[in-house]
Scaffold this motif. Structure first.
Motif, PDB file in Angstrom:
ATOM      1  N   GLU A   1       0.869  -1.097   0.026  1.00 47.68           N
ATOM      2  CA  GLU A   1      -0.021   0.131   0.063  1.00 47.68           C
ATOM      3  C   GLU A   1       0.870   1.489   0.074  1.00 47.68           C
ATOM      4  O   GLU A   1       0.520   2.390  -0.530  1.00 47.68           O
ATOM      5  N   ASN A   2       2.043   1.273   0.975  1.00 49.07           N
ATOM      6  CA  ASN A   2       2.886   2.573   0.734  1.00 49.07           C
ATOM      7  C   ASN A   2       3.493   2.574  -0.732  1.00 49.07           C
ATOM      8  O   ASN A   2       3.442   3.741  -1.113  1.00 49.07           O
ATOM      9  N   CYS A   3       3.867   1.459  -1.315  1.00 53.35           N
ATOM     10  CA  CYS A   3       4.350   1.522  -2.709  1.00 53.35           C
ATOM     11  C   CYS A   3       3.322   2.061  -3.683  1.00 53.35           C
ATOM     12  O   CYS A   3       3.679   3.225  -4.310  1.00 53.35           O
ATOM     13  N   LEU A   4       2.117   1.648  -3.620  1.00 55.04           N
ATOM     14  CA  LEU A   4       1.220   1.984  -4.394  1.00 55.04           C
ATOM     15  C   LEU A   4       0.716   3.699  -4.306  1.00 55.04           C
ATOM     16  O   LEU A   4       0.589   4.291  -4.926  1.00 55.04           O
ATOM     17  N   ARG A   5       0.761   4.117  -2.887  1.00 56.63           N
ATOM     18  CA  ARG A   5       0.580   5.630  -2.469  1.00 56.63           C
ATOM     19  C   ARG A   5       1.452   6.419  -3.107  1.00 56.63           C
ATOM     20  O   ARG A   5       1.261   7.395  -3.674  1.00 56.63           O
ATOM     21  N   ASN A   6       2.889   5.944  -3.088  1.00 56.61           N
ATOM     22  CA  ASN A   6       4.069   6.630  -3.850  1.00 56.61           C
ATOM     23  C   ASN A   6       3.785   6.843  -5.256  1.00 56.61           C
ATOM     24  O   ASN A   6       3.803   7.897  -5.649  1.00 56.61           O
ATOM     25  N   ILE A   7       3.120   5.888  -5.895  1.00 52.71           N
ATOM     26  CA  ILE A   7       2.942   5.730  -7.421  1.00 52.71           C
ATOM     27  C   ILE A   7       1.863   6.572  -7.714  1.00 52.71           C
ATOM     28  O   ILE A   7       1.773   7.326  -8.560  1.00 52.71           O
ATOM     29  N   PHE A   8       0.574   6.584  -6.899  1.00 55.47           N
ATOM     30  CA  PHE A   8      -0.512   7.296  -6.847  1.00 55.47           C
ATOM     31  C   PHE A   8      -0.197   8.862  -7.005  1.00 55.47           C
ATOM     32  O   PHE A   8      -0.651   9.518  -7.742  1.00 55.47           O
ATOM     33  N   VAL A   9       0.679   8.978  -5.928  1.00 58.41           N
ATOM     34  CA  VAL A   9       0.972  10.325  -5.653  1.00 58.41           C
ATOM     35  C   VAL A   9       1.620  11.225  -6.912  1.00 58.41           C
ATOM     36  O   VAL A   9       1.395  12.237  -7.124  1.00 58.41           O
ATOM     37  N   ALA A  10       2.703  10.338  -7.249  1.00 60.63           N
ATOM     38  CA  ALA A  10       3.388  10.723  -8.552  1.00 60.63           C
ATOM     39  C   ALA A  10       2.736  10.845  -9.737  1.00 60.63           C
ATOM     40  O   ALA A  10       2.580  11.804 -10.491  1.00 60.63           O
ATOM     41  N   ALA A  11       1.691   9.695  -9.925  1.00 55.81           N
ATOM     42  CA  ALA A  11       1.007   9.822 -11.278  1.00 55.81           C
ATOM     43  C   ALA A  11       0.207  10.880 -11.219  1.00 55.81           C
ATOM     44  O   ALA A  11      -0.276  11.610 -12.410  1.00 55.81           O
ATOM     45  N   ASN A  12      -0.593  11.410  -9.996  1.00 53.46           N
ATOM     46  CA  ASN A  12      -1.767  12.308 -10.038  1.00 53.46           C
ATOM     47  C   ASN A  12      -1.141  13.914  -9.453  1.00 53.46           C
ATOM     48  O   ASN A  12      -1.720  14.583  -9.321  1.00 53.46           O
ATOM     49  N   ASP A  13       0.326  13.812  -9.337  1.00 54.07           N
ATOM     50  CA  ASP A  13       0.883  15.130  -8.804  1.00 54.07           C
ATOM     51  C   ASP A  13       0.233  15.658  -7.715  1.00 54.07           C
ATOM     52  O   ASP A  13      -0.435  16.792  -7.853  1.00 54.07           O
ATOM     53  N   CYS A  14       0.306  14.997  -6.680  1.00 54.15           N
ATOM     54  CA  CYS A  14      -0.553  15.387  -5.455  1.00 54.15           C
ATOM     55  C   CYS A  14       0.542  15.037  -4.115  1.00 54.15           C
ATOM     56  O   CYS A  14       0.209  14.143  -3.423  1.00 54.15           O
ATOM     57  N   PRO A  15       1.700  15.775  -4.236  1.00 53.37           N
ATOM     58  CA  PRO A  15       2.457  15.278  -3.229  1.00 53.37           C
ATOM     59  C   PRO A  15       2.280  15.393  -1.678  1.00 53.37           C
ATOM     60  O   PRO A  15       2.765  14.805  -0.924  1.00 53.37           O
ATOM     61  N   GLU A  16       1.229  16.128  -1.651  1.00 53.04           N
ATOM     62  CA  GLU A  16       0.692  16.408  -0.143  1.00 53.04           C
ATOM     63  C   GLU A  16      -0.010  15.232   0.254  1.00 53.04           C
ATOM     64  O   GLU A  16      -0.099  15.124   1.681  1.00 53.04           O
ATOM     65  N   ARG A  17      -0.410  14.171  -0.420  1.00 56.98           N
ATOM     66  CA  ARG A  17      -0.933  13.154  -0.072  1.00 56.98           C
ATOM     67  C   ARG A  17       0.065  12.125   0.526  1.00 56.98           C
ATOM     68  O   ARG A  17      -0.467  10.919   0.917  1.00 56.98           O
ATOM     69  N   ILE A  18       1.327  12.123   0.298  1.00 53.86           N
ATOM     70  CA  ILE A  18       2.169  11.034   0.473  1.00 53.86           C
ATOM     71  C   ILE A  18       2.359  10.564   1.924  1.00 53.86           C
ATOM     72  O   ILE A  18       2.551   9.546   2.248  1.00 53.86           O
ATOM     73  N   VAL A  19       2.004  11.461   2.923  1.00 49.88           N
ATOM     74  CA  VAL A  19       2.161  11.341   4.256  1.00 49.88           C
ATOM     75  C   VAL A  19       1.071  11.639   5.051  1.00 49.88           C
ATOM     76  O   VAL A  19       0.987  11.795   6.303  1.00 49.88           O
ATOM     77  N   THR A  20      -0.115  11.777   4.540  1.00 46.57           N
ATOM     78  CA  THR A  20      -1.444  11.871   4.990  1.00 46.57           C
ATOM     79  C   THR A  20      -1.840  10.820   5.814  1.00 46.57           C
ATOM     80  O   THR A  20      -2.056   9.736   5.464  1.00 46.57           O
ATOM     81  N   ALA A  21      -1.739  10.807   7.046  1.00 52.62           N
ATOM     82  CA  ALA A  21      -2.140   9.905   8.039  1.00 52.62           C
ATOM     83  C   ALA A  21      -2.817  10.964   9.514  1.00 52.62           C
ATOM     84  O   ALA A  21      -2.277  10.660  10.485  1.00 52.62           O
ATOM     85  N   GLU A  22      -3.598  11.683   9.128  1.00 51.67           N
ATOM     86  CA  GLU A  22      -3.941  12.659  10.235  1.00 51.67           C
ATOM     87  C   GLU A  22      -5.601  12.654  10.256  1.00 51.67           C
ATOM     88  O   GLU A  22      -6.018  12.364   9.273  1.00 51.67           O
TER      89      GLU A  22
END
Length: 561
Positions: A205-226
């Motif tokens: 899931e962490n790996c796919l989140r990295n890919i998702f963030v890069a693909a959709n250009d939303c770097p703010e979502r990479i560490v979202t656990a708030e």
């Protein structure tokens, strides 16, 4: 008693050992992953003392008044602060969703959870509740997954060395998470398949989140656990749209890779490995090798997409085999895939009627006008072709299509299954219901033919039973032809399923009406072919009525003009 109440004493003692392990940086997060899952399972078992159903979500489980009354409001509040809801430390979710690096959690968290387990055991003992009084829900098994997990190569020691190099060189993994991937390979090598999967799934899931963030250009979502923001989890990673825009992870990974992951993690009738493991529904020692081999190969395939093409590691035979398997994967647990599989099963069962032993009976009963000779299958298939506006070349094949040819045609069909419209799902559900009833009908007819034949051979039949047997024998050819037409209707629907969204609302209504009529027919057949009913003449009449309706319907309607 203070640990036995969980029914998983061995698991909790193993977690204690992991917390004391100073050799691996992954031992503490591994212990916490296991502790949170099995503590949730144990609390759910205790809740069954007071009610019949356990909430699916941990936060809802901890919010139940029943648990608060058993363990005390303060104790449950303390557990909520540690494990959930999102406004708390939320230890369970940040671990299982892959947000935590090995150095970011302390063994203290694990010792606190173990102390809570012990204190809960003490409270249960004071209430006079012994371990044998507490329900223990049955475990789920992944053993049956072996029937469909066979597309990837077996991971050997040499393959693990290649995998380790890929994990180091890929840009899909965060550097701080690499210790987890080394631990995954270590557990696999030491045949600790349960622990291997527990570590691996959050990191996927962490790996796919990295890919998702890069693909959709939303770097703010990479560490979202708030607590104030939605997690970027599998639901969003695999969604078709992100904030009303097309999710670009599909372009990056490709459909077959996403189907692989949906089969494994999301589809309701699939194994849903992460969900079931994270909620403590599976015993770690029962995790099969073939499942972990499959999941690890998927990880390698994903990581390979983000390794520099000039890297020689991609030329390894093992890597090529993994990429080929991932690139040619066909979904197994999508509703359309299950429909296809069940339809083939139904056709095969009806085909076997001809192999059932039968005998000639004197004076067959009068079955009226409804005989197999009165059913013009060719005319009815032509009517279906007209109804669905089938082109001439396909029409020629369908008109002369017997059960075996129908089965062969179905095997070659692979409709699109990713991100399909809602109406397509509704029609697929109707078709699956029809097929499910036919499977039961086919089994009941086969059982009836075999049972009555052996009764006849042993001369155990009374006159009324012989009459019933004779009616059954007369009805089988009628049912065979009728179901051939039904199968053909389902086949054509399966062929055109990806065009359903192009139909006008009025036409969709007519199609639904037709399929609901067929569904009602199969529901009635299931009832009437039951051994306690034996209403074979009515089965023939129903068959005639359905086929007349299809013929009439085809004259009034036409789909896909």
């Amino acid at each position: 008693m203070w640990i036995e109440w969980t029914h998983y004493k061995k698991v909790f003692l193993e977690c204690f050992k992991l917390l004391r392990d100073s050799e691996s940086s992954c031992s503490v997060p591994l212990a916490l992953l296991i502790l949170t899952a099995y503590l949730e399972r144990a609390l759910g078992n205790v809740l069954l003392l007071k009610q019949n159903q356990v909430p699916a979500m941990l936060k809802d489980l901890l919010a139940t008044e029943e648990l608060k009354n058993i363990f005390g409001h303060e104790s449950i509040l303390f557990l909520q602060i540690l494990m959930g809801p999102p406004i708390s430390l939320n230890l369970r979710n940040i671990l299982w969703h892959g947000f935590v690096a090995p150095s970011e959690v302390s063994s203290r968290h694990g010792y606190i959870l173990l102390a809570i387990v012990r204190s809960f055991g003490e409270k249960l003992e004071k209430l006079g509740l012994k371990p044998e009084h507490i329900p223990c829900r049955s475990w789920l098994s992944f053993q049956q997954t072996e029937t469909w997990i066979n597309c990837f190569p077996e991971i050997t020691d040499s393959c693990m060395r290649i995998a380790e190099e890929i994990f180091r060189k890929t840009t899909a993994l965060l550097p701080q998470m690499l210790p987890y991937w080394k631990e995954v390979l270590s557990c696999f090598r030491n045949q600790k398949y349960g622990q291997c999967l527990v570590i691996l799934l959050p990191q996927i899931e962490n790996c796919l989140r990295n890919i998702f963030v890069a693909a959709n250009d939303c770097p703010e979502r990479i560490v979202t656990a708030e607590a104030t923001m939605l997690y970027t989890t599998f639901d969003e990673i695999f969604s078709e749209f992100v904030h009303e825009k097309t999710n670009k992870i599909r372009n990056v990974l490709g459909d077959t890779y996403i189907e692989l992951l949906l089969d494994l993690l999301v589809y309701p009738e699939g194994p849903r490995v992460r969900d079931r493991l994270s909620h403590g529904e599976v015993l770690l020692e029962d995790i099969p090798h073939h499942l972990v081999n499959h999941v690890l190969n998927i990880s390698v395939a994903i990581c390979c997409k983000f390794v520099c093409p000039s890297t020689g590691i991609l030329q390894e035979i093992y890597v090529k085999d993994v990429i080929t398997a991932a690139s040619t994967y066909k979904p197994h647990f999508h509703p359309l895939s299950i429909l296809k599989r069940k339809l083939l099963q139904a056709i095969n069962k009806v085909m076997k009627w001809k192999d059932c032993p039968i005998t000639d009976l004197n004076d067959p009963p009068d079955s009226g006008e409804t005989t197999d000779k009165s059913i013009d299958v060719t005319h009815l298939i032509q009517a279906i072709c007209k109804l669905y506006n089938v082109d001439n070349d396909l029409k020629k094949n369908l008109v002369h299509c017997d059960f075996q040819m129908l089965s062969n045609m179905l095997k070659k069909l692979h409709p699109e299954t990713l991100y399909r419209p809602k109406y397509e799902g509704e029609i697929t559900t109707l078709l699956r219901q029809i097929v499910s009833h036919i499977i039961i009908v086919a089994d009941q007819v086969s059982d009836g033919l075999q049972t009555r034949y052996y009764q006849w051979c042993k001369k155990e039949m009374r006159s009324r039973q012989r009459l019933t047997y004779s009616r059954l024998l007369c009805s089988v050819p009628v049912l065979t032809r009728s179901l051939q037409v039904v199968f053909m209707t389902i086949l054509v629907n399966f062929m055109y399923v990806n065009k359903l969204s192009s139909l006008e609302k009025k036409t969709q209504h007519h199609l639904t009406r037709l399929l609901k009529s067929i569904l009602k027919y199969t529901e009635n057949l299931e009832i009437m072919t039951n051994a306690t009913k034996n209403r074979w003449e009515e089965c023939c009449c129903l068959s005639k009525e359905l086929l007349e309706f299809i013929s009439y319907f085809s004259q009034k309607q036409s789909f896909y003009k």
